[in-house]
Design a protein around this motif. Structure first.
Motif, mmCIF file in Angstrom:
data_model
loop_
_atom_site.group_PDB
_atom_site.id
_atom_site.type_symbol
_atom_site.label_atom_id
_atom_site.label_comp_id
_atom_site.label_asym_id
_atom_site.label_seq_id
_atom_site.Cartn_x
_atom_site.Cartn_y
_atom_site.Cartn_z
ATOM 1 N N LYS A 298 5.800 10.600 4.672
ATOM 2 C CA LYS A 298 5.550 11.558 5.752
ATOM 3 C C LYS A 298 5.115 12.911 5.186
ATOM 4 C CE LYS A 298 8.868 9.479 8.963
ATOM 5 N NZ LYS A 298 10.102 9.702 9.772
ATOM 6 N N VAL A 299 4.093 13.487 5.811
ATOM 7 C CA VAL A 299 3.602 14.821 5.433
ATOM 8 C C VAL A 299 3.421 15.637 6.708
ATOM 9 C CG1 VAL A 299 2.428 13.987 3.358
ATOM 10 C CG2 VAL A 299 1.177 14.104 5.514
ATOM 11 N N PRO A 300 3.400 16.978 6.614
ATOM 12 C CA PRO A 300 3.205 17.800 7.820
ATOM 13 C C PRO A 300 1.794 17.641 8.383
ATOM 14 C CG PRO A 300 4.072 19.098 5.974
ATOM 15 C CD PRO A 300 3.631 17.788 5.416
ATOM 16 N N MET A 301 1.667 17.837 9.686
ATOM 17 C CA MET A 301 0.331 17.898 10.278
ATOM 18 C C MET A 301 -0.411 19.083 9.665
ATOM 19 S SD MET A 301 0.659 17.001 14.321
ATOM 20 C CE MET A 301 1.451 18.561 14.704
ATOM 21 N N GLY A 302 -1.702 18.894 9.425
ATOM 22 C CA GLY A 302 -2.485 19.956 8.800
ATOM 23 C C GLY A 302 -2.569 19.813 7.293
ATOM 24 N N THR B 270 -3.098 8.655 9.607
ATOM 25 C CA THR B 270 -2.698 7.984 8.368
ATOM 26 C C THR B 270 -3.871 7.883 7.399
ATOM 27 O OG1 THR B 270 -3.234 5.775 9.224
ATOM 28 C CG2 THR B 270 -0.980 6.557 9.565
ATOM 29 N N ILE B 271 -3.555 7.723 6.133
ATOM 30 C CA ILE B 271 -4.546 7.476 5.091
ATOM 31 C C ILE B 271 -3.900 6.614 4.017
ATOM 32 C CG2 ILE B 271 -3.944 9.713 4.061
ATOM 33 C CD1 ILE B 271 -7.280 7.867 3.570
ATOM 34 N N VAL B 272 -4.575 5.532 3.642
ATOM 35 C CA VAL B 272 -4.110 4.693 2.537
ATOM 36 C C VAL B 272 -4.616 5.329 1.248
ATOM 37 C CG1 VAL B 272 -4.156 2.411 1.471
ATOM 38 C CG2 VAL B 272 -4.172 2.619 3.971
ATOM 39 N N VAL B 273 -3.720 5.922 0.472
ATOM 40 C CA VAL B 273 -4.126 6.611 -0.751
ATOM 41 C C VAL B 273 -4.126 5.694 -1.962
ATOM 42 C CG1 VAL B 273 -3.480 8.917 0.021
ATOM 43 C CG2 VAL B 273 -1.753 7.456 -1.053
ATOM 44 N N ALA B 274 -3.482 4.521 -1.845
ATOM 45 C CA ALA B 274 -3.492 3.539 -2.936
ATOM 46 C C ALA B 274 -3.302 2.150 -2.323
ATOM 47 C CB ALA B 274 -2.393 3.831 -3.952
ATOM 48 N N ASP C 210 0.840 -1.201 0.000
ATOM 49 C CA ASP C 210 0.000 0.000 0.000
ATOM 50 C C ASP C 210 0.875 1.250 0.000
ATOM 51 O OD1 ASP C 210 -2.184 -1.697 0.290
ATOM 52 O OD2 ASP C 210 -2.271 -1.467 2.469
ATOM 53 N N VAL C 211 0.288 2.371 -0.448
ATOM 54 C CA VAL C 211 0.929 3.682 -0.298
ATOM 55 C C VAL C 211 0.164 4.418 0.802
ATOM 56 C CG1 VAL C 211 1.562 5.863 -1.379
ATOM 57 C CG2 VAL C 211 1.600 3.752 -2.718
ATOM 58 N N ILE C 212 0.861 4.778 1.875
ATOM 59 C CA ILE C 212 0.223 5.332 3.065
ATOM 60 C C ILE C 212 0.861 6.674 3.429
ATOM 61 C CG2 ILE C 212 -0.338 4.924 5.491
ATOM 62 C CD1 ILE C 212 0.058 1.911 4.915
ATOM 63 N N ALA D 108 -8.638 12.992 2.850
ATOM 64 C CA ALA D 108 -8.359 12.967 4.286
ATOM 65 C C ALA D 108 -7.864 14.324 4.750
ATOM 66 C CB ALA D 108 -7.331 11.890 4.617
ATOM 67 N N ASP D 109 -8.025 14.557 6.051
ATOM 68 C CA ASP D 109 -7.470 15.726 6.728
ATOM 69 C C ASP D 109 -6.541 15.192 7.810
ATOM 70 O OD1 ASP D 109 -6.893 18.014 8.128
ATOM 71 O OD2 ASP D 109 -8.865 18.182 9.082
ATOM 72 N N LEU D 110 -5.237 15.252 7.564
ATOM 73 C CA LEU D 110 -4.254 14.701 8.506
ATOM 74 C C LEU D 110 -3.818 15.799 9.471
ATOM 75 C CD1 LEU D 110 -2.132 12.620 5.960
ATOM 76 C CD2 LEU D 110 -4.146 11.912 7.254
ATOM 77 N N SER D 111 -4.626 16.015 10.506
ATOM 78 C CA SER D 111 -4.398 17.155 11.396
ATOM 79 C C SER D 111 -3.733 16.796 12.713
ATOM 80 C CB SER D 111 -5.734 17.864 11.680
ATOM 81 O OG SER D 111 -6.672 16.954 12.215
ATOM 82 N N HIS D 112 -3.581 15.496 12.993
ATOM 83 C CA HIS D 112 -2.967 15.071 14.250
ATOM 84 C C HIS D 112 -1.748 14.200 13.964
ATOM 85 C CE1 HIS D 112 -6.619 16.489 16.207
ATOM 86 N NE2 HIS D 112 -7.319 15.757 15.356
ATOM 87 N N ALA D 113 -0.757 14.287 14.845
ATOM 88 C CA ALA D 113 0.458 13.491 14.677
ATOM 89 C C ALA D 113 0.096 12.011 14.629
ATOM 90 C CB ALA D 113 1.433 13.761 15.816
#
Length: 424
Positions: free
Chosen positions: A88-92, A113-117, A43-45, A105-110
């Protein structure tokens, strides 16, 4: 460099192919099928990382591909699953599917995660197709293809308080006074070309994060200048400090400036316009007439804003009182995640294999992803495999649909490059 938007391509790993194998040992002349299954693709996460502050990394690398599953092999050996790829991406960070322009997705907390593929499923080996009547299946499934898509990453700063106001009203100076942030400060318009964050940590005041949002101008909500890029960073803030130049030394009318900025907020988002505001009448140390502030405060109060502070970022006059009131109000406002409406939310498409049938010059043509998948799974030149092929067509409903369309004995059915005569 502060980068707050990036587009990248992601692809998960394909599933490994199932194996076609038969047990062959010296004293086992009629060994059965022992082909193992292929491994699942990786997966791509995406993972929110508190140590990242910009999307700068994605300007140098824009393609991310996860590992493929390993093919199955004989002796019922299953292929190894492909490794997941973590990005890895920044919070927010808001994750958006480019094709549909919907929010994934909205990745706002440390640690969010989201599986994008999702990785493709591994194909079944021929051992899986053995039955009491089909003891030597000479076919296996190929691995399922991995998902691929282009996604857009959009960073919205995670700050409790946003400093807003026209350019050159003293927002950066105020940020430098109340925190350890060191923004570039000078006496000309648009000194600040990127948002700056600072942590307010004053004795007796609950610490909070404050963001200096670059100057907003008329037309910002329509995209004038860098208006839209700046405005979206205010969306996550719980409270706004509206900084106004009360001195009038540049010939500006403070109440007119105040109204214009709020009009841009209203045009961009009613929710943003309705957010709690504290007004900071800055540069009071250069005020030539005290009545200017009193008149300004009276007009602002009449508009429904009762929190007005006369301050000076240069001399720190009134700044402590401003911070204490800001912390008090923040304590009454709960932290909320960014709201995503149903219309904006991305819904993964159904990945089931499909087909359609059309008639061309008397030939019934079956086409689609189902056909590609089926033909890759079978050996049409091998009797048992061909029986399985017809069984799948029957179970899938293809044969019934052909009969409903009026197909007759002897009519030709074509699936890609393979043709056969239809027999009831």
């Amino acid at each position: 460099m502060f980068i707050d938007r990036a587009k990248i391509y992601v692809k998960s790993g394909d599933g490994g192919d199932g194996s076609i194998s038969f047990r062959r040992e010296k004293y086992v002349p009629l060994g059965g099928p022992d082909g193992g299954d292929g491994g699942k693709g990786g997966d791509v996460i995406l993972v929110a990382d508190s140590n990242m502050t910009t999307l700068l990394d994605f300007t140098y690398k824009r393609k991310y591909i996860a590992e493929r599953g390993v093919n199955g092999s004989g002796s019922n050996c299953f292929g190894k699953n492909g490794e997941n790829l973590y990005i890895k991406v920044p919070m927010g960070t808001i994750v958006r599917d480019v094709e549909s322009n919907k929010i994934m997705a909205d990745l706002s907390h440390a640690g969010d995660t989201i599986v994008v593929a999702k990785g493709g499923r591994g194909g079944k080996g021929n051992a899986r197709f053995a039955t009491s009547t089909r003891q030597a299946p000479n076919f296996a499934e190929p691995g399922m293809p991995g998902e691929e898509r282009n996604i857009e990453l959009e960073l919205k700063l995670l700050a409790d308080v946003g400093l807003i106001g026209f350019p050159n009203v003293g927002k950066s100076t105020l940020l430098s006074v109340v925190s350890k942030a060191k923004p570039k400060i000078a006496n000309y318009h648009f000194t600040t070309l990127k948002p700056n964050l600072g942590v307010v940590d004053v004795q007796g005041v609950q610490s909070f994060v404050i963001a200096d949002i670059p100057g907003i101008i008329e037309g910002a909500a329509e995209g004038v200048g860098l208006g839209l890029d700046f405005l979206r960073h205010i969306e996550r803030t719980r409270l706004l400090i509206h900084v106004v130049d009360i001195s009038g030394i540049e010939g500006r009318d403070p109440i007119e400036d105040f109204l214009k900025i709020n009009e841009e907020l209203r045009k961009y988002s009613v929710k943003l316009w309705d957010r709690t505001q504290i007004i900071a009448a800055n540069k009071s140390d250069m005020l030539y007439d005290e009545n200017v502030f009193e008149n300004f405060k009276k007009k602002v109060n009449e508009l429904g804003y009762d929190k007005v502070f006369k301050i000076s970022g240069a001399t720190k006059q009134g700044v402590e009182e401003l911070l204490k009131e800001t912390a008090r109000i923040l304590s009454t406002i709960p932290i909320k995640d960014l709201e995503i409406s149903e219309e904006e939310r991305f819904v993964p498409e159904d990945k089931r294999f499909t087909y359609k049938i059309r008639v061309e010059d008397g030939v019934y043509i079956v086409e689609g992803s189902f056909v590609d998948r089926l033909l890759a799974s079978v050996n049409v030149n091998e009797p048992d495999s061909l029986k399985y092929f017809h069984k799948v067509l029957r179970n899938k409903g293809v044969l019934n649909e052909l009969m409903e369309m009026g197909i007759q004995d002897g009519d030709i059915v074509r699936l890609n490059d393979f043709e056969f005569e239809f027999l009831l």
